[in-house]
Design an enzyme around this catalytic site. Sequence first.
Site, short mmCIF file in Angstrom:
data_model
loop_
_atom_site.label_atom_id
_atom_site.label_comp_id
_atom_site.label_asym_id
_atom_site.label_seq_id
_atom_site.Cartn_x
_atom_site.Cartn_y
_atom_site.Cartn_z
N ASP A 96 -11.35 -11.57 3.49
CA ASP A 96 -9.99 -11.04 3.64
C ASP A 96 -9.10 -12.16 4.20
O ASP A 96 -9.43 -12.74 5.25
CB ASP A 96 -10.00 -9.85 4.61
CG ASP A 96 -8.94 -8.82 4.26
OD1 ASP A 96 -9.25 -7.61 4.24
OD2 ASP A 96 -7.80 -9.24 3.96
N ASP B 96 -4.04 -10.37 2.03
CA ASP B 96 -3.33 -9.31 2.73
C ASP B 96 -1.80 -9.47 2.60
O ASP B 96 -1.27 -10.53 2.91
CB ASP B 96 -3.71 -9.39 4.21
CG ASP B 96 -3.23 -8.21 5.01
OD1 ASP B 96 -3.71 -7.11 4.76
OD2 ASP B 96 -2.36 -8.40 5.88
N GLU C 146 -2.92 -8.26 -2.34
CA GLU C 146 -2.44 -6.93 -1.94
C GLU C 146 -0.92 -7.02 -1.87
O GLU C 146 -0.39 -7.84 -1.10
CB GLU C 146 -2.99 -6.51 -0.58
CG GLU C 146 -2.60 -5.09 -0.22
CD GLU C 146 -2.46 -4.84 1.27
OE1 GLU C 146 -2.19 -5.80 2.01
OE2 GLU C 146 -2.64 -3.69 1.69
N HIS D 230 -9.33 0.88 3.47
CA HIS D 230 -9.29 1.19 4.91
C HIS D 230 -7.93 1.68 5.36
O HIS D 230 -7.74 2.01 6.54
CB HIS D 230 -9.70 -0.06 5.70
CG HIS D 230 -8.74 -1.18 5.47
ND1 HIS D 230 -8.61 -1.84 4.26
CD2 HIS D 230 -7.83 -1.74 6.29
CE1 HIS D 230 -7.66 -2.75 4.36
NE2 HIS D 230 -7.17 -2.71 5.57
N ASP D 231 -6.95 1.67 4.42
CA ASP D 231 -5.59 2.13 4.76
C ASP D 231 -5.27 3.49 4.16
O ASP D 231 -4.19 4.03 4.43
CB ASP D 231 -4.54 1.16 4.22
CG ASP D 231 -4.57 -0.19 4.90
OD1 ASP D 231 -4.14 -1.18 4.26
OD2 ASP D 231 -5.05 -0.27 6.05
O1 TEU Z 1 -1.74 -3.37 4.71
C1 TEU Z 1 -0.41 -3.55 4.27
C2 TEU Z 1 0.31 -2.29 4.20
O2 TEU Z 1 1.34 -2.25 3.63
C3 TEU Z 1 -0.31 -1.07 4.79
O3 TEU Z 1 -0.31 -1.22 6.20
C4 TEU Z 1 0.52 0.13 4.42
O4 TEU Z 1 1.85 -0.16 4.73
C5 TEU Z 1 0.09 1.31 5.21
O5 TEU Z 1 -1.20 1.10 5.63
C6 TEU Z 1 0.19 2.58 4.38
O6 TEU Z 1 -0.34 2.46 3.15
C7 TEU Z 1 -2.39 -4.59 5.07
C8 TEU Z 1 -3.75 -4.22 5.61
O7 TEU Z 1 -4.52 -3.61 4.57
C9 TEU Z 1 -3.53 -3.28 6.78
O8 TEU Z 1 -4.78 -2.78 7.26
C10 TEU Z 1 -2.82 -4.05 7.86
O9 TEU Z 1 -2.50 -3.16 8.91
C11 TEU Z 1 -1.52 -4.68 7.33
O10 TEU Z 1 -1.64 -5.27 6.05
C12 TEU Z 1 -1.07 -5.79 8.26
O11 TEU Z 1 -2.01 -6.83 8.19
#
Ligand code: TEU
Length: 569
Positions: free
Chosen positions: A99, A207, A265, A337-338
Site C-alpha cells: 500500500d 492511496d 485508488e 477496509h473502507d
Molecule cells: O481512502 C480514501 C477515501 O476517500 C476514503 O477515506 C473514503 O473517503 C471514505 O473511506 C468513504 O468511502 C484512503 C484509504 O483507503 C483510507 O483508509 C484512508 O483513511 C484514506 O485514504 C486516507 O489515507
Amino acid sequence: RTDEDWWRTAVVYQVYPRSFADSDGDGIGDLRGLIGRLDHLEQLGVDVVWLSPIYPSPQDDAGYDISDYQDVDPTFGTLADLDELLAALHRRGMRLMMDLVVNHTSDEHPWFVESRSSPDSPKRDWYWWRPPRKGTVGGTPGAEPTNWESFFSGPAWTRDEESGDYYLHLFSRKQPDLNWENPEVRDAVYSMMRWWLDRGVDGFRMDVINLISKDVDLPDGIVRAGVLGDGTPHVMNGPRIHEFLAEMHREVLHGRDRKILTVGEMPGVTIEEAQLFTDPDRREVDMVFTFEHMGVDHAHTKWDLLPFDLVALRTVLGRWQEGLAEVGWNSLYWNNHDQPRVVSRFGDAGRWRERSATLLGTVLHLHRGTPYVYQGEELGMTNYPFVGIEDFRDIESLNHHRAAVELGADPEQVLAALRSRSRDNARTPMQWDASPHAGFTTGTPWLPVNPDHTEVNAEAATADHGSVFHHYRRLIELRHTDPVVAHGDFTMLLADDGTVYAFTRSLDDVELLVAANFSGERVRADLDLTGWADAELVLGNVEPGAGAGPGMPWEGNLEPWEALVLRRR
Ligand code: TEU
C-alpha cells in the site's frame, strides 16, 4: 501466460493486517499471523496479496498516517518478517502488492517534523503551508487559507502556533498533505518506491493517488451545508496528475525485470480520466479503483443513506465496462477496509446470507477486469451489530458523529448511518473458527469479533463444498482456466430490470450468460433464451434437486438470490 499478461487473469486478495491474524496475543493482527495463514489464500487460489499499511505509524488513521516508509511498525513485526512473508508468497507462486500512501504522511514523519520546525526549514515547501487568509486573524474561524472541509470532518487546514501558518490536510490533522509540486518530494517518493521494488515486492496500491495534483491557486469550494466548502473539484484529477504518474512510471517502474502491478485508488475519477490513467500506451497505472458504484446507495455524503437500487448499480457498472472495453482496464470490487460488508449492503445478511454472498461474488467476478477479494468476503462475513458510539474506533466515523451532532443532527439518526456504513464494519477480526475471538487472537481483539463467527468462519467454510469460500474458489478457478472470463467482450442485458442482473461475455465462439436474482422471491428472467437450449451450466449457487436449481435447458426461472453462469459455443 506471458509475464506481461499474468496480471490480466489475476485475482487480488486484500489483507487488512491489524484484523487478519494475531500471532503474539496483543489483540492486533501481525505479519507472523499472516504468514501462518497462507494455506487459506493458496487454497482460495488468489494470485496477489495487497497488504494494507504495516509501516511505522501513530495509528491515527489505522496506519494510513505513515511516519517511516521504509520499515515495519513493531505492532506488525519486523522487516525480516516482511521479507519472510514475501519469500513465502513467492514460493507459493503468489505476489505481494504494498500500500503506497504518498498523498500525505503522518505529522510525526521526520519530513513534517523538519518542515514544521521553521518557516525557513529546507523542507518547509515539502508540505502546503499558507498564512491566514488575507484580512483575518490567525486562529479565528474562517482564517483558514481555503474553506475546504476535510474528508474526516472539520477544516482541511490546521494552524501551527509556532509560525502562525496553516498546513493542509485533506484527511486528519495528523495527515499533512505532501506538496507534489516540489520535485524534491517526488524524488523522495520515487526513491522509496525503488527501495521496495529492489526488496522484491511486486506492486503498489496507490492511496488517493489522484489527489496529489492540486489547483495551486487554492480556490474556495462551494458551501453546501454548514460553513465549510467542497474542495474536491480543486484536488481531484488535478492539472498535473497525468504528468506526475507518467514521471513516477518512468522513474520507478520502467525497465524493471518483471511486471510491477499498479492500481490507483481514485475518489471522484471519471471514466474519461480512467481511460487516460489505464491506457497501457500512456504508462501511468494498470487500473484504478473508482468509487462510483459505491455511491449508488447514498446521496451527497456516504451518511445520507438511500435504499439499494439495482438499476442504479447496473447503470454505473455498465458504463465502466463500456468505457474501458477498448482501452484501459477495470478493477472490480465490492469490499475493502473502507466499505461496509457487501452482503449486508447489497445482499441479504439474514436468511439468504450464503446464497446472496455467492450471487454477489458471481456477478462481480464474471465482469471484465481484475477482481479484488477483501478478507472475509470469501466467507460471506457481515456487518457488525454496533450499538453505541463507544463501539466505534474509526476516525472517519467518530469525527463525523461529533461534527454532525454538533451541527444539530439527531444522534440516533447519525448512529444508524454509522451502523450501516462505518468503515469499522470491514475491520472486525477475520473469522477463522468458532472458538472465542474466532481464532483471530488468544488475547482481547482491538475490535470485537462478530458474534456470528460461530457459524461464519473459515474452518466451517472450507469443510462445506457448498460454502461461499468454495464458490469464490470456483470463480477464481474459472477466471484462471476459461479465457472468456478475463478477455471476453461484455454486453449488459435487462437494462431497466429492478430484480434480475444479467449480461453476456463472448470470446471467439464461446459465450457465457450470467443471470442473478437480486431478490428473496422466485422470478422468471425476461431473457430471450433462443440458442441457449443446449448450453451447459458452468456455475450455479443453488444445489440442484427437489425442484431447486436451474434445471437444464434453463427457461429463465431463478430461485431467491440464485445466480448462474451458462456456457455455449
Ligand atoms: O481512502 C480514501 C477515501 O476517500 C476514503 O477515506 C473514503 O473517503 C471514505 O473511506 C468513504 O468511502 C484512503 C484509504 O483507503 C483510507 O483508509 C484512508 O483513511 C484514506 O485514504 C486516507 O489515507
